[in-house]
Write a protein that holds these residues in place. Structure first.
Motif, PDB file in Angstrom:
ATOM      1  N   MET A 110       0.851  -1.190   0.000  1.00 41.18           N
ATOM      2  CA  MET A 110       0.000   0.000   0.000  1.00 41.18           C
ATOM      3  C   MET A 110       0.884   1.236   0.000  1.00 41.18           C
ATOM      4  N   PRO A 111       1.173   1.772  -1.200  1.00 36.32           N
ATOM      5  CA  PRO A 111       2.078   2.932  -1.248  1.00 36.32           C
ATOM      6  C   PRO A 111       1.532   4.134  -0.468  1.00 36.32           C
ATOM      7  N   GLY A 112       0.229   4.255  -0.400  1.00 36.27           N
ATOM      8  CA  GLY A 112      -0.379   5.372   0.322  1.00 36.27           C
ATOM      9  C   GLY A 112      -0.094   5.343   1.816  1.00 36.27           C
ATOM     10  N   PHE A 113       0.297   4.168   2.308  1.00 32.91           N
ATOM     11  CA  PHE A 113       0.675   4.043   3.715  1.00 32.91           C
ATOM     12  C   PHE A 113       2.195   4.083   3.866  1.00 32.91           C
ATOM     13  N   VAL A 114       2.873   3.348   2.978  1.00 32.17           N
ATOM     14  CA  VAL A 114       4.323   3.158   3.121  1.00 32.17           C
ATOM     15  C   VAL A 114       5.086   4.475   2.939  1.00 32.17           C
ATOM     16  N   LEU A 115       4.755   5.210   1.849  1.00 30.48           N
ATOM     17  CA  LEU A 115       5.557   6.406   1.547  1.00 30.48           C
ATOM     18  C   LEU A 115       5.461   7.477   2.634  1.00 30.48           C
ATOM     19  N   PRO A 116       4.247   7.896   3.045  1.00 29.86           N
ATOM     20  CA  PRO A 116       4.191   8.903   4.114  1.00 29.86           C
ATOM     21  C   PRO A 116       4.856   8.409   5.397  1.00 29.86           C
ATOM     22  N   SER A 117       4.618   7.138   5.755  1.00 29.76           N
ATOM     23  CA  SER A 117       5.183   6.629   7.006  1.00 29.76           C
ATOM     24  C   SER A 117       6.703   6.695   7.006  1.00 29.76           C
ATOM     25  N   GLY A 169       7.867   9.738  14.378  1.00 31.66           N
ATOM     26  CA  GLY A 169       7.941   8.735  13.309  1.00 31.66           C
ATOM     27  C   GLY A 169       7.360   7.394  13.706  1.00 31.66           C
ATOM     28  N   VAL A 170       7.730   6.904  14.895  1.00 32.83           N
ATOM     29  CA  VAL A 170       7.332   5.530  15.234  1.00 32.83           C
ATOM     30  C   VAL A 170       5.857   5.413  15.631  1.00 32.83           C
ATOM     31  N   ILE A 171       5.249   6.501  16.117  1.00 30.63           N
ATOM     32  CA  ILE A 171       3.844   6.343  16.502  1.00 30.63           C
ATOM     33  C   ILE A 171       2.917   6.414  15.288  1.00 30.63           C
ATOM     34  N   GLY A 172       3.398   6.945  14.157  1.00 28.57           N
ATOM     35  CA  GLY A 172       2.571   7.017  12.944  1.00 28.57           C
ATOM     36  C   GLY A 172       2.085   5.650  12.480  1.00 28.57           C
ATOM     37  N   PRO A 173       3.018   4.741  12.137  1.00 27.43           N
ATOM     38  CA  PRO A 173       2.572   3.409  11.672  1.00 27.43           C
ATOM     39  C   PRO A 173       1.753   2.668  12.723  1.00 27.43           C
ATOM     40  N   ALA A 174       2.048   2.905  14.008  1.00 31.56           N
ATOM     41  CA  ALA A 174       1.278   2.230  15.053  1.00 31.56           C
ATOM     42  C   ALA A 174      -0.179   2.692  15.009  1.00 31.56           C
ATOM     43  N   LEU A 175      -0.371   4.012  14.957  1.00 32.42           N
ATOM     44  CA  LEU A 175      -1.739   4.546  14.946  1.00 32.42           C
ATOM     45  C   LEU A 175      -2.467   4.202  13.652  1.00 32.42           C
ATOM     46  N   PHE A 176      -1.767   4.376  12.513  1.00 36.49           N
ATOM     47  CA  PHE A 176      -2.446   4.161  11.229  1.00 36.49           C
ATOM     48  C   PHE A 176      -2.619   2.678  10.933  1.00 36.49           C
ATOM     49  N   ILE A 230       8.267  -3.136  12.677  1.00 44.37           N
ATOM     50  CA  ILE A 230       9.245  -3.172  11.572  1.00 44.37           C
ATOM     51  C   ILE A 230       9.313  -1.787  10.921  1.00 44.37           C
ATOM     52  N   PHE A 231       8.145  -1.169  10.721  1.00 47.74           N
ATOM     53  CA  PHE A 231       8.151   0.193  10.185  1.00 47.74           C
ATOM     54  C   PHE A 231       8.901   1.141  11.129  1.00 47.74           C
ATOM     55  N   ALA A 232       8.651   0.985  12.428  1.00 50.65           N
ATOM     56  CA  ALA A 232       9.340   1.828  13.405  1.00 50.65           C
ATOM     57  C   ALA A 232      10.856   1.639  13.280  1.00 50.65           C
ATOM     58  N   ALA A 233      11.295   0.392  13.135  1.00 53.24           N
ATOM     59  CA  ALA A 233      12.726   0.119  13.032  1.00 53.24           C
ATOM     60  C   ALA A 233      13.324   0.790  11.796  1.00 53.24           C
ATOM     61  N   LEU A 254      -1.675  16.065  18.522  1.00 55.24           N
ATOM     62  CA  LEU A 254      -1.034  15.385  19.645  1.00 55.24           C
ATOM     63  C   LEU A 254       0.490  15.524  19.542  1.00 55.24           C
ATOM     64  N   ALA A 255       1.013  15.384  18.318  1.00 56.10           N
ATOM     65  CA  ALA A 255       2.451  15.496  18.099  1.00 56.10           C
ATOM     66  C   ALA A 255       2.926  16.913  18.415  1.00 56.10           C
ATOM     67  N   PHE A 256       2.169  17.901  17.931  1.00 59.28           N
ATOM     68  CA  PHE A 256       2.569  19.290  18.147  1.00 59.28           C
ATOM     69  C   PHE A 256       2.525  19.643  19.632  1.00 59.28           C
ATOM     70  N   LEU A 257       1.403  19.302  20.291  1.00 58.21           N
ATOM     71  CA  LEU A 257       1.207  19.691  21.689  1.00 58.21           C
ATOM     72  C   LEU A 257       2.105  18.915  22.648  1.00 58.21           C
ATOM     73  N   SER A 258       2.643  17.785  22.194  1.00 60.23           N
ATOM     74  CA  SER A 258       3.558  17.022  23.045  1.00 60.23           C
ATOM     75  C   SER A 258       5.004  17.473  22.857  1.00 60.23           C
ATOM     76  N   GLY A 259       5.211  18.476  21.999  1.00 57.39           N
ATOM     77  CA  GLY A 259       6.556  18.998  21.804  1.00 57.39           C
ATOM     78  C   GLY A 259       7.414  18.121  20.915  1.00 57.39           C
ATOM     79  N   LEU A 260       6.793  17.444  19.938  1.00 62.42           N
ATOM     80  CA  LEU A 260       7.588  16.581  19.056  1.00 62.42           C
ATOM     81  C   LEU A 260       8.205  17.387  17.909  1.00 62.42           C
ATOM     82  N   TRP A 261       7.584  18.523  17.557  1.00 66.09           N
ATOM     83  CA  TRP A 261       8.106  19.323  16.445  1.00 66.09           C
ATOM     84  C   TRP A 261       8.926  20.506  16.954  1.00 66.09           C
TER      85      TRP A 261
END
Lengths: 254, 308
Positions: A24-31, A67-74, A112-115, A179-186
């Protein structure tokens, strides 16, 4: 079923979950691209402190969390919502495969995506960000990020068990990005207004980011146990919510 | 384990089920012997799918009991001996036919071997095709393959041939007969009366959560003795009902359908009273007429699907 059959079943489930997702390129590329592109821009190219690697190191930890929470959530949230609605989950439940195999397959795919994301970020940080750390710190940071995906797999599971397949991607984005912004990830949390800093204490990514930053000695100084305790309780709540959601879907015959 | 009568086949006793305040099933009981085919007929909302989902363990049993070869629905032992094709199922688009078959086969203790499975579901040459690239009929065949990959003793087919053309349906029926000959018990819900008539050893008619009729196709037909007469006549429904041996009259305008228990005498008086009578046809009562005749209150048990 003996142990080797069980192991074979779990690896088969994980293998096909991985293949299914990888196609699924729509998932793989953004992740795989967003975290490393954002980190390159904000951590390295537009780094205001120039050659000093302070910001590059700090943001490595927080973009790592992003980065790592993206694939987990999606993977969990959207994947489960769609598969539930399409009736694929019902077919899996009829088959003799244990439900744990399905969830383990989704968790391992997210890891695996996280890794892969961790490897990308570390490579960019070391090669272009002049980030230098002891080998043990690199490994420790990687381990925290990897294990840290688990609470977010649980969160994705909770979201996916309640949302509809079509609305799930929008819902997950609507939660993930603020959530990412308010947690100070950016932007480092210290640079945020006091209100947001206090609010961040209630957000799960903040606690994972603080654990990651502790390795670099750049956290806000709370006790490790506070962060671990928060994430453990949060995971338990998510699993409970998910169980309720899946039961409710049952009652409707969905 | 001793193989006594109760451990073989399927037993359902006094099953009641509610969704909130809506009563979906209201005291359903039946047995299914090994190797038999039971067809469950009924209008939409009669409780067919609820019944199937309860037997598969997808819904928790609220009241009553279900035993599949002595096992409780949803238990691993029950899941090992059942297979199912469910309505409106979509498989993941990005997995190929071979992927899906291997994935589901891996869950079973003694699955069919891959080549046999591909052959029995007529999926030769499609092994490497992704689900998204399959035609409607091919998708149904793959779902059938997933249902039989674990050599089920009990097979549940919830409207398996909806959307298939006549030739594909014939192929499918052959498959189902073969499976029942090898001892697999089959439960089949369908909108096609012809399908139930052609396949089923027994038919059970559900309406508003109750079993309103059951028996072999021949027995059900026998419950309404007589013939169906169709004709164009100037006699009104009132006048027709007064004639000898008329059981039921329905029709619009001059086109009438009459069910009669005394066909020959009725015809004599019909022809004597209406010299302009035209388009006469006489047929043996089919299952369709039995169902509409037994339950004229039912909106339309066949859901307007014409038994071709």
């Amino acid at each position: 079923m003996n142990a080797s059959q069980t192991l074979k079943l779990y690896t088969t489930e994980s293998r096909y979950e991985w293949l299914k997702t990888l196609r699924m390129p729509g998932f793989v590329l953004p992740s795989l691209l967003f975290p490393v592109v954002f980190y390159s821009f904000f951590g390295i190219i537009f780094n205001p402190s120039g050659s000093s690697s302070g910001a590059a190191t700090y943001l490595l930890a927080t973009y790592g969390v992003f980065g790592v929470i993206g694939p987990a959530l999606f993977g969990f949230g959207v994947g489960l919502a769609i598969e539930r609605e399409q009736g694929w989950l019902a077919l899996k439940r009829i088959s003799p495969a244990p439900a744990m195999a399905y969830f383990t397959a989704k968790t391992s795919t997210a890891m695996i995506f996280a890794a892969l994301i961790i490897i990308e970020l570390f490579a960019v940080a070391a090669l272009f960000g002049k980030v230098a750390m002891a080998t043990s710190d690199w490994l420790f940071l990687a381990a925290i990020l990897l294990v840290g995906t688990i609470p977010f797999c649980a969160m994705g599971l909770a979201l996916g068990s309640w949302s509809r397949g079509k609305s799930a991607p929008a819902l997950v984005n609507l939660i993930y990005l603020p959530l990412a912004f308010l947690s100070g990830l950016w932007i480092p949390i210290q640079m945020m207004p006091a209100v947001i800093q206090e609010l961040a204490l209630a957000l799960p990514p903040y606690h994972l980011a603080q654990l990651a930053l502790k390795v670099l000695g750049k956290d806000q100084g709370y006790d490790v146990l506070l962060h671990i305790g928060y994430l453990a309780v949060f995971t338990a709540i998510c699993l409970w919510v998910a169980q309720r959601g899946l039961k409710r879907a049952d009652g409707q015959g969905a | 384990m001793t193989t006594n009568h109760s451990a073989a086949g399927l037993q359902v006793r006094e099953l009641h089920h509610k969704f909130g305040k809506t009563r979906a099933l209201d005291g359903v009981s039946f047995d299914l012997e090994p190797g038999n085919i039971l067809s469950i007929l009924g209008p939409n909302g009669a409780g067919k799918t609820t019944l199937i989902r309860l037997m598969l363990g997808l819904l928790p049993v609220q009241q009553g009991t279900i035993h599949l070869q002595g096992q409780v629905p949803g238990s691993r032992a029950a899941r090992c001996i059942t297979g199912a094709m469910l309505q409106e199922t979509r498989l993941p688009d990005t997995l190929t036919v071979a992927d899906q078959l291997r994935l589901f086969s891996a869950a079973h203790p003694a699955p069919l071997d891959f080549d046999t499975l591909i052959r029995s579901a007529a999926l030769e040459g499609l092994e490497n095709r992704r689900y998204s690239a399959l035609s409607g009929g091919q998708k149904r065949r793959l779902q059938f393959a997933l249902a039989i990959c674990g050599r089920p003793r009990l097979l549940f087919l919830d409207e398996p041939t909806t959307g298939l053309d006549a030739a594909m349906r014939q192929d499918f029926w052959r498959q189902i007969r073969n499976l029942s000959e090898t001892g697999t018990s089959i439960i089949l819900t369908t909108h096609y009366l012809e399908e139930a008539d052609a396949l089923a050893d027994r038919i059970m008619l559900l309406q508003e959560g109750r079993v309103v009729a059951r028996g072999t196709p021949a027995e059900l037909k026998a419950t309404t003795r007589g013939r169906l007469i169709r004709c164009r006549t100037r006699l009104s429904a009132q006048e027709l009902k007064a004639l000898p041996g008329v059981e039921l009259v329905q029709g619009r305008g001059a086109r009438m359908e009459i069910i009669s228990s005394d066909c020959e005498n009725l015809l004599r008086s019909l022809l004597a009273r209406d010299s302009s009578l035209a388009d006469l046809s006489i047929t043996e009562i089919g299952l369709e007429q039995v169902l509409t005749h037994c339950h004229p209150s039912a909106p339309n048990p066949t859901d307007t699907e014409e038994a071709a």
